[in-house]
Design a protein around this motif. Structure first.
Motif, PDB file in Angstrom:
ATOM      1  N   ASN A   1     -54.483 -29.460   6.868  1.00 49.94           N
ATOM      2  CA  ASN A   1     -54.162 -29.168   8.271  1.00 49.94           C
ATOM      3  C   ASN A   1     -54.112 -27.667   8.517  1.00 49.94           C
ATOM      4  O   ASN A   1     -54.585 -27.177   9.545  1.00 49.94           O
ATOM      5  N   ALA A   2     -53.525 -26.921   7.572  1.00 44.17           N
ATOM      6  CA  ALA A   2     -53.460 -25.463   7.714  1.00 44.17           C
ATOM      7  C   ALA A   2     -54.863 -24.865   7.721  1.00 44.17           C
ATOM      8  O   ALA A   2     -55.161 -23.952   8.496  1.00 44.17           O
ATOM      9  N   ALA A   3     -55.741 -25.383   6.869  1.00 44.84           N
ATOM     10  CA  ALA A   3     -57.119 -24.885   6.824  1.00 44.84           C
ATOM     11  C   ALA A   3     -57.836 -25.191   8.130  1.00 44.84           C
ATOM     12  O   ALA A   3     -58.589 -24.357   8.650  1.00 44.84           O
ATOM     13  N   LEU A   4     -57.623 -26.395   8.675  1.00 44.19           N
ATOM     14  CA  LEU A   4     -58.250 -26.742   9.951  1.00 44.19           C
ATOM     15  C   LEU A   4     -57.735 -25.852  11.074  1.00 44.19           C
ATOM     16  O   LEU A   4     -58.488 -25.425  11.943  1.00 44.19           O
ATOM     17  N   GLN A   5     -56.423 -25.585  11.075  1.00 46.77           N
ATOM     18  CA  GLN A   5     -55.855 -24.719  12.108  1.00 46.77           C
ATOM     19  C   GLN A   5     -56.402 -23.297  11.983  1.00 46.77           C
ATOM     20  O   GLN A   5     -56.720 -22.664  12.977  1.00 46.77           O
ATOM     21  N   ALA A   6     -56.495 -22.799  10.757  1.00 47.99           N
ATOM     22  CA  ALA A   6     -57.027 -21.457  10.550  1.00 47.99           C
ATOM     23  C   ALA A   6     -58.471 -21.365  11.006  1.00 47.99           C
ATOM     24  O   ALA A   6     -58.916 -20.355  11.543  1.00 47.99           O
ATOM     25  N   LYS A   7     -59.214 -22.428  10.822  1.00 47.30           N
ATOM     26  CA  LYS A   7     -60.605 -22.465  11.229  1.00 47.30           C
ATOM     27  C   LYS A   7     -60.714 -22.526  12.749  1.00 47.30           C
ATOM     28  O   LYS A   7     -61.604 -21.934  13.355  1.00 47.30           O
ATOM     29  N   ALA A   8     -59.784 -23.235  13.399  1.00 49.21           N
ATOM     30  CA  ALA A   8     -59.824 -23.409  14.844  1.00 49.21           C
ATOM     31  C   ALA A   8     -59.301 -22.183  15.584  1.00 49.21           C
ATOM     32  O   ALA A   8     -59.707 -21.923  16.719  1.00 49.21           O
TER      33      ALA A   8
END
Length: 163
Positions: free
Chosen positions: A148-155
């Motif tokens: 989830n943190a990786a997805l948020q950082a990507k978004a």
């Protein structure tokens, strides 16, 4: 008597024979050695070719489709067969669980007869299983949080660029 056509029209076997005689005479006393070497080379090449094995590409496999189920089943028939199969699987799982419990009880009885404290062993095993499950759940939660943190950082960069 023989009519020559195509590329054979230009071939003259008498000239070939005359050329062979001339080369044979020029070879002198070593002509038999050359003939034997040439024959051995020719034999060797043909022997190697004879030993080689070639095979054609394999034929494509013949596909046989499963014909147990009727071709034109309705959704209701499919749903009914799925429900019946699920009930059968659950009944088998219950029967297996009952058999496993019977085996555990037999081992506990054997342990009691041997003088072991089977209740303490069972408590320790249950505590160990619970700890393993807890650790596994924690690892799953950690992986999800990282994803989830990786997805948020990507978004976030795309959100900042849109503003």
């Amino acid at each position: 008597m023989f009519k020559r056509s195509g590329m054979w029209r230009d071939v003259n076997p008498t000239g070939m024979i005359a050329d062979f005689r001339e080369v044979w005479k020029q070879a002198g006393r070593h002509r038999w050695r050359f003939a034997i070497i040439a024959g051995a080379c020719t034999f060797g090449v043909f022997y190697v070719m004879y030993q080689q094995e070639g095979s054609a590409p394999h034929l494509p496999p013949k596909v046989t489709y499963i014909t147990v189920l009727p071709e034109h089943r309705t959704d209701a028939e499919i749903m009914a067969s799925n429900i019946a199969n699920q009930k059968r699987k659950e009944a088998m799982a219950l029967e297996q669980a009952r058999r496993d419990a019977d085996v555990r009880n037999l081992y506990k009885e054997l342990g009691r007869w041997s003088g072991m404290d089977v209740d303490k062993i069972a408590r320790d095993a249950d505590a160990q299983n619970a700890a393993e499950q807890k650790a596994e759940l924690e690892a799953i939660r950690k992986r999800r949080a990282e994803a989830n943190a990786a997805l948020q950082a990507k978004a976030e960069p795309t959100t900042a660029a849109a503003q």
